[in-house]
Design a protein around this motif. Structure first.
Motif, short mmCIF file in Angstrom:
data_model
loop_
_atom_site.label_atom_id
_atom_site.label_comp_id
_atom_site.label_asym_id
_atom_site.label_seq_id
_atom_site.Cartn_x
_atom_site.Cartn_y
_atom_site.Cartn_z
N ALA A 165 0.84 -1.20 0.00
CA ALA A 165 0.00 0.00 0.00
C ALA A 165 0.87 1.25 0.00
O ALA A 165 0.54 2.24 -0.66
N GLU A 166 1.99 1.22 0.71
CA GLU A 166 2.91 2.36 0.70
C GLU A 166 3.48 2.58 -0.70
O GLU A 166 3.56 3.72 -1.17
N THR A 167 3.85 1.50 -1.38
CA THR A 167 4.37 1.62 -2.73
C THR A 167 3.29 2.16 -3.67
O THR A 167 3.56 3.02 -4.53
N ALA A 168 2.06 1.67 -3.51
CA ALA A 168 0.95 2.17 -4.33
C ALA A 168 0.76 3.67 -4.10
O ALA A 168 0.54 4.43 -5.06
N LEU A 169 0.85 4.11 -2.85
CA LEU A 169 0.70 5.53 -2.54
C LEU A 169 1.83 6.35 -3.16
O LEU A 169 1.60 7.42 -3.72
N LYS A 170 3.05 5.84 -3.07
CA LYS A 170 4.19 6.55 -3.68
C LYS A 170 3.97 6.72 -5.18
O LYS A 170 4.19 7.80 -5.74
N ARG A 171 3.52 5.66 -5.84
CA ARG A 171 3.30 5.73 -7.30
C ARG A 171 2.16 6.68 -7.63
O ARG A 171 2.24 7.45 -8.59
N ALA A 172 1.10 6.64 -6.84
CA ALA A 172 -0.03 7.56 -7.08
C ALA A 172 0.42 9.00 -6.88
O ALA A 172 0.05 9.89 -7.66
N ALA A 173 1.21 9.25 -5.85
CA ALA A 173 1.70 10.61 -5.58
C ALA A 173 2.59 11.09 -6.72
O ALA A 173 2.48 12.25 -7.16
N GLU A 174 3.45 10.22 -7.23
CA GLU A 174 4.30 10.59 -8.37
C GLU A 174 3.46 10.89 -9.60
O GLU A 174 3.70 11.86 -10.31
N PHE A 175 2.48 10.05 -9.85
CA PHE A 175 1.58 10.25 -11.00
C PHE A 175 0.81 11.55 -10.82
O PHE A 175 0.68 12.35 -11.76
N GLY A 176 0.29 11.78 -9.62
CA GLY A 176 -0.46 13.01 -9.34
C GLY A 176 0.39 14.25 -9.53
O GLY A 176 -0.06 15.23 -10.12
N ASP A 177 1.63 14.21 -9.04
CA ASP A 177 2.54 15.35 -9.21
C ASP A 177 2.85 15.59 -10.68
O ASP A 177 2.85 16.73 -11.14
N ALA A 178 3.09 14.52 -11.41
CA ALA A 178 3.47 14.65 -12.82
C ALA A 178 2.34 15.21 -13.67
O ALA A 178 2.59 15.97 -14.61
N PHE A 179 1.10 14.85 -13.32
CA PHE A 179 -0.03 15.24 -14.16
C PHE A 179 -0.99 16.22 -13.48
O PHE A 179 -2.04 16.53 -14.02
N GLY A 180 -0.61 16.71 -12.30
CA GLY A 180 -1.44 17.69 -11.60
C GLY A 180 -2.79 17.12 -11.16
O GLY A 180 -3.80 17.82 -11.25
N LYS A 181 -2.79 15.89 -10.68
CA LYS A 181 -4.03 15.22 -10.30
C LYS A 181 -4.14 15.11 -8.78
O LYS A 181 -3.15 15.06 -8.07
N THR A 182 -5.36 15.07 -8.30
CA THR A 182 -5.64 14.95 -6.88
C THR A 182 -5.49 13.50 -6.44
O THR A 182 -5.99 12.59 -7.10
N VAL A 183 -4.82 13.30 -5.30
CA VAL A 183 -4.68 11.96 -4.72
C VAL A 183 -5.53 11.90 -3.45
O VAL A 183 -5.38 12.75 -2.56
N VAL A 184 -6.41 10.92 -3.38
CA VAL A 184 -7.22 10.68 -2.19
C VAL A 184 -6.78 9.35 -1.60
O VAL A 184 -6.78 8.33 -2.29
#
Length: 149
Positions: free
Chosen positions: A13-32
Motif C-alpha cells: 500500500a505504501e508503494t501504491a501511494l508513492k506511485r499515485a503521488a508521483e503520478f499526481g505530481d506529474a499530471f497535476g491530479k488529486t490523490v485521495v
C-alpha cells in the motif's frame, strides 16, 4: 482526475501511494488516500493492527495518517468504516471493505485506483483479498502494485 489509494499501512500500500503521488505530481491530479476501518477486531488482529490487546481504531488511523503525510503530504486523507449492509447480514469483512472502496471511488469520481495487493488479478483469488474485487469494477482504471519497491 482523481487518484484513489486504499491504504492499510502495508508495504504494498505504501508503494501504491508513492506511485499515485508521483503520478499526481506529474499530471497535476488529486490523490485521495482511503483508510477503511473494519468493525471486526479479529480481522484487525490477523493483520497485525493490534498491540496484543483490543483494536484501537483511532490510534491506528492516526498512525496511518502520519505515514501518509510523510509519503504524500498533498494527498487528501479520508477514513471510512466498513459495516455489514442491512440487506446482507452475512457479508464478509473483506467484501464490506470492497464495497466501501467502490463507494468512495464513485463519490470522488476516481479515474484510477492504485491498489497494493499480492493477489489482485490472479486466477486463484483468496477470500481475504480486496484487490481482485476492486480491480474488477469497470468504472475506473486500476494500477496494481505487486512488489514493494
Amino acid at each position: 482526475m482523481t487518484l484513489l489509494v486504499p491504504f492499510d499501512g502495508s508495504a504494498l500500500a505504501e508503494t501504491a501511494l508513492k506511485r499515485a503521488a508521483e503520478f499526481g505530481d506529474a499530471f497535476g491530479k488529486t490523490v485521495v488516500v482511503l483508510v477503511v476501518i473494519p468493525d471486526d477486531e479479529t480481522y484487525a488482529e490477523e493483520r497485525g493492527w493490534t498491540d496484543g490487546g483490543s483494536f484501537d481504531a483511532e490510534a491506528f488511523t492516526e498512525t496511518l495518517r502520519t505515514r501518509v503525510e510523510a509519503i504524500a503530504p498533498e494527498a487528501t486523507f479520508r477514513v471510512e468504516h466498513a459495516r455489514d449492509p442491512e440487506d446482507e447480514p452475512y457479508s464478509s469483512v473483506t467484501m464490506n471493505i470492497v464495497r466501501t472502496v467502490r463507494k468512495v471511488a464513485a463519490e470522488v469520481d476516481a479515474d484510477i485506483v492504485f491498489i497494493g495487493s499480492e493477489n489482485a488479478g490472479r486466477v486463484s483469488q483468496p477470500l481475504t483479498s480486496v484487490g481482485a474485487p476492486v480491480s474488477a469494477d469497470p468504472q475506473y482504471d486500476v494500477h496494481i502494485v505487486r512488489h514493494a519497491k
